[in-house]
Design an enzyme around this catalytic site. Structure first.
Site, PDB file in Angstrom:
ATOM      1  N   HIS A   1      -2.562   6.617   2.721  1.00 54.16           N
ATOM      2  CA  HIS A   1      -3.081   5.351   2.198  1.00 54.16           C
ATOM      3  C   HIS A   1      -4.524   5.204   2.646  1.00 54.16           C
ATOM      4  CE1 HIS A   1      -4.074   1.260   1.596  1.00 54.16           C
ATOM      5  NE2 HIS A   1      -3.789   0.859   2.798  1.00 54.16           N
TER       6      HIS A   1
ATOM      7  N   CYS B   1       0.810  -1.220   0.000  1.00 48.06           N
ATOM      8  CA  CYS B   1       0.000   0.000   0.000  1.00 48.06           C
ATOM      9  C   CYS B   1       0.842   1.268   0.000  1.00 48.06           C
ATOM     10  CB  CYS B   1      -0.944  -0.014   1.196  1.00 48.06           C
ATOM     11  SG  CYS B   1      -1.963  -1.502   1.253  1.00 48.06           S
TER      12      CYS B   1
ATOM     13  N   ASN C   1     -10.663   0.119   0.296  1.00 50.72           N
ATOM     14  CA  ASN C   1      -9.207   0.060   0.354  1.00 50.72           C
ATOM     15  C   ASN C   1      -8.712  -0.530  -0.968  1.00 50.72           C
ATOM     16  OD1 ASN C   1      -6.515  -0.698   0.751  1.00 50.72           O
ATOM     17  ND2 ASN C   1      -6.816  -1.268   2.883  1.00 50.72           N
TER      18      ASN C   1
END
Length: 324
Positions: A252, A114, A282
């Site tokens: 993130h 990520c 996500n």
């Protein structure tokens, strides 16, 4: 040698299929109120029409090229950050190169989970500052759904698919990247995906298999809300800046609660933090790239400072200060 590197365009792409929390509740023991209260996520996009990571990456990159009125054959370098590549080999970047028609570019993938977009920006800048290359596409693309265990409600509710891209060129005396800090603390257990086990005997039954995505949510939250704010504060201090000097923060997009916790640790208003996790979920390395593209394509960033911070498996984490 060239000291100047600019970001002249950005783009993003998500698959058409939108999946809300109620749809997930039909296949696992969860519900919309629980997901929203714990993650802030309402919807996410799933690649259900056969699009793989290279397809998402290509479409995001093409948007960036179109926004800059730049020809694919003028690109020298393509870096794709992904933990969900089309294959172990060839690199997804090579597939993107062909799909774009970037016949003069070479490319490769990086895997820092990520944090991938931040690490890829840093890497591309160094190539461009060498003077050997003049332009680079930095792409973060993920089809996370193909790596999910949809019986694991503690993980599967978070993730969606998407891609973001930025076009960098060598130009001028000053680099858009003012400062950076990249770190890794070796940890193969807190987050992992796609493990391939070695064979233990010679057998005709041997066939490579990979494991699904796994994360220890509590450990990830602790890591993200302690190590990341400390890194950001150190980076700012070392460069004579404070949190107030940053116009936009792009973290993130792990979940909204982590972003809120980081904002509180930094004593900065949540209004300065770009977020797309509530409607995209996500998207691993693509989250920062897509949020950056959305910001760049809707606001004039001239004179603005941005701080991008990614964190994920590795455990890898990195922060970069951009000045336009």
């Amino acid at each position: 040698m060239s000291d100047g590197v600019k970001i002249i365009a950005a783009g993003h792409y998500v698959p058409a299929s939108v999946v809300d929390n109620n749809q997930l509740a039909t296949i696992m023991d969860t519900n919309d109120p629980w997901i929203q209260s714990h993650t802030g996520i309402k919807t996410r996009h799933f690649s259900l029409a056969g699009e793989n990571t290279s397809d998402l990456a290509t479409k995001a990159a093409q948007q960036a090229l179109d926004n800059a009125k730049y020809a694919a054959e003028d690109i020298d370098l393509i870096i794709v950050s992904t933990i969900t590549p089309d294959a172990q080999t060839p690199a997804t970047a090579a597939i993107v190169q062909k799909k774009l028609g970037a016949v003069n570019a070479w490319g490769y993938d990086i895997s820092t989970a990520c944090a991938g977009f931040v690490f890829a920006l840093s890497t591309a800048e160094k190539f461009l500052k060498s003077g050997t290359y003049k332009s680079a596409l930095v792409i973060s693309a993920e089809v996370n759904t193909k790596m999910m265990d949809f019986t694991d409600r503690t993980t599967a509710v978070f993730f969606g698919d998407g891609a973001g891209a930025a076009l960098l060129v060598a130009d001028g005396d000053n680099s858009v990247i003012r400062a950076e800090k990249l770190q890794t603390m070796g940890d193969a257990e807190t987050i992992h995906s796609g493990r391939v086990m070695p064979i233990t005997e010679i057998s005709s039954n041997n066939y490579p298999e990979t494991d699904a995505f796994f994360q220890n949510g509590r450990a990830v939250f602790e890591f993200a809300t302690t190590k990341v704010p400390t890194q950001i504060t150190t980076l700012l201090t070392n460069n004579g800046l404070t949190g107030d000097d940053i116009d936009f923060y792009i973290m993130h997009q792990a979940n909204l609660r982590i972003i809120e916790a980081i904002a509180a640790k930094l004593e900065q208003p949540i209004s300065k933090f770009c977020e797309n996790v509530s409607y995209y979920g996500n998207t691993s390395s693509a989250g920062i790239a897509m949020a950056f593209a959305e910001l760049m394509n809707t606001q004039d960033l001239t004179g603005k400072r941005l701080l991008l911070a990614g964190f994920g498996a590795g455990l890898s984490y990195g922060s970069v200060i951009l000045e336009f």
